[in-house]
Structure formats: C-alpha cells, structure tokens
Write an enzyme that holds these catalytic residues in place. Structure first.
Site, PDB file in Angstrom:
ATOM      1  N   VAL A  46       0.838  -1.199   0.000  1.00 24.31           N
ATOM      2  CA  VAL A  46       0.000   0.000   0.000  1.00 24.31           C
ATOM      3  C   VAL A  46       0.878   1.256   0.000  1.00 24.31           C
ATOM      4  O   VAL A  46       0.559   2.242  -0.664  1.00 24.31           O
ATOM      5  CB  VAL A  46      -0.966   0.002   1.217  1.00 24.31           C
ATOM      6  CG1 VAL A  46      -1.757   1.303   1.282  1.00 24.31           C
ATOM      7  CG2 VAL A  46      -1.920  -1.184   1.145  1.00 24.31           C
ATOM      8  N   CYS A  47       1.991   1.202   0.716  1.00 25.62           N
ATOM      9  CA  CYS A  47       2.855   2.377   0.877  1.00 25.62           C
ATOM     10  C   CYS A  47       3.262   3.028  -0.446  1.00 25.62           C
ATOM     11  O   CYS A  47       3.134   4.248  -0.596  1.00 25.62           O
ATOM     12  CB  CYS A  47       4.091   2.033   1.702  1.00 25.62           C
ATOM     13  SG  CYS A  47       3.706   1.443   3.368  1.00 25.62           S
ATOM     14  N   PRO A  48       3.743   2.266  -1.453  1.00 19.02           N
ATOM     15  CA  PRO A  48       4.151   2.946  -2.679  1.00 19.02           C
ATOM     16  C   PRO A  48       2.990   3.618  -3.408  1.00 19.02           C
ATOM     17  O   PRO A  48       3.192   4.647  -4.068  1.00 19.02           O
ATOM     18  CB  PRO A  48       4.789   1.852  -3.524  1.00 19.02           C
ATOM     19  CG  PRO A  48       4.315   0.565  -2.954  1.00 19.02           C
ATOM     20  CD  PRO A  48       4.038   0.828  -1.502  1.00 19.02           C
TER      21      PRO A  48
END
Length: 187
Positions: A46-48
């Site tokens: 999810v972070c990128p």
C-alpha cells in the site's frame, strides 16, 4: 498519539531527496507548513501507492508553501534503493526521512508498539510548529492525497480568515461559515 495543538518536538535525521543524502531537523521545518507522512515500510504494497499519489500533488503543495516529509523506520540508504528500483517511488521529489532510531515516530506517538514500524499516520504542522491535523488509517487502508490537499487548503484558509470556518466538503473558493448565535439550529 500526538494531537492537534501539540508542538513539534526536536529531531535530527538523515533523509534522501532528489539524488542526495541530506540532514533534516525540526529547525528546518519551522516557518512553513509541513506534512509528516508516516508509512510502515519501504518495499511494501500500500505504501508505494500512497507515496506516488502524494508525489503527484507535491508541486501543488510547494506552490502553497507546504513541504512534505515522508517517514518510515527504514534508513535513508533504504529509501535511495527503493527510489532507484521502483517506478512509483522514483517520482518522489520530497524528503524521505530515515527514522531507524524511532525518534520521529516516537515524537508523534506514531510507532506501532512491539513492532518497530510506524503507523500509517499523517500530521500537518503549521509554520509555528503546531500540529493542526492528525489522521491515522489502518495498515490495509491507503490515504488519498487529493483529500489531504483539500484539508490543507481549508486549514490555510481558516488560519488566515479568523471568524470563518470551512464546512464539510469545502473546496477552495466556496462559501464558508461565520459561527454565530444566529446559525445555531439553522444548518
């Protein structure tokens, strides 16, 4: 958890920004609006998507006098490696702060206890170093940079227009409210 009205606490760390390693401290933040955008870890899922979304609005934020500091408990070296190998992360021009000693995450009370990773937290700090917005989402729910942009516009408007407040879904240029006894029960 840090809350609205808390002051930014001292920190010094290494960051990756535009092909260079740079030192960043709390004194670099003072005097401008800032977003501290915590995420659990580099090379994840999810972070990128969130960081790329934020990279897309970064030029607009800079026009508004807002600096962005993404923060994870990874090192600045790890941030560089991720920046160099991921198309999404390669778009980032804002600061990517290393927080391997957990100082910044602990300053914002945004460290997942017993795990050593930051929660998915967003903190907007005003030019006086006061936290004006706090948002934390669970691990599996990504944030929306367009909504963050809208909230920062509303914050900046509210701070510069005493006596006015921004209602739900307020967008730049729309009507605001002037709280008064006459409005009670009429909205």
């Amino acid at each position: 958890m840090a809350k609205i009205g808390d002051k930014l606490k001292p920190f010094t760390t290494q960051a990756y920004k535009e092909g260079k390693f740079v030192e960043v401290s709390d004194t670099d933040v003072t005097g401008k609006w800032a977003v501290f955008f915590f995420y659990p870890a580099d090379f994840t899922f999810v972070c990128p998507t969130e960081l790329e979304d934020l990279a897309d609005i970064y030029p607009k934020l800079q026009e508004m006098g807002v600096e962005v500091y993404s923060v994870s408990t990874d090192t600045h070296f790890c941030h560089k490696a991720w920046h160099d190998t991921s198309e999404a992360i390669g778009k980032i021009n804002y600061y990517m702060l290393g927080d391997q000693n957990h100082t910044i995450s602990n300053n914002f009370d945004n460290l997942r206890e017993g795990v050593g990773l930051a929660d998915r937290g967003t903190f907007v700090v005003d030019p006086e170093g006061v936290i004006q917005l706090v948002e934390v989402t669970p691990e599996g729910v990504g944030r929306n940079a367009a909504e963050l942009l809208r909230k920062i516009k509303a914050l900046q408007y509210w701070v510069s227009h005493p006596g006015e407040v921004c209602p739900a879904k307020w967008e730049e240029g729309e009507k605001t409210l002037a709280p008064s006894l006459d409005l009670v029960g009429k909205i």
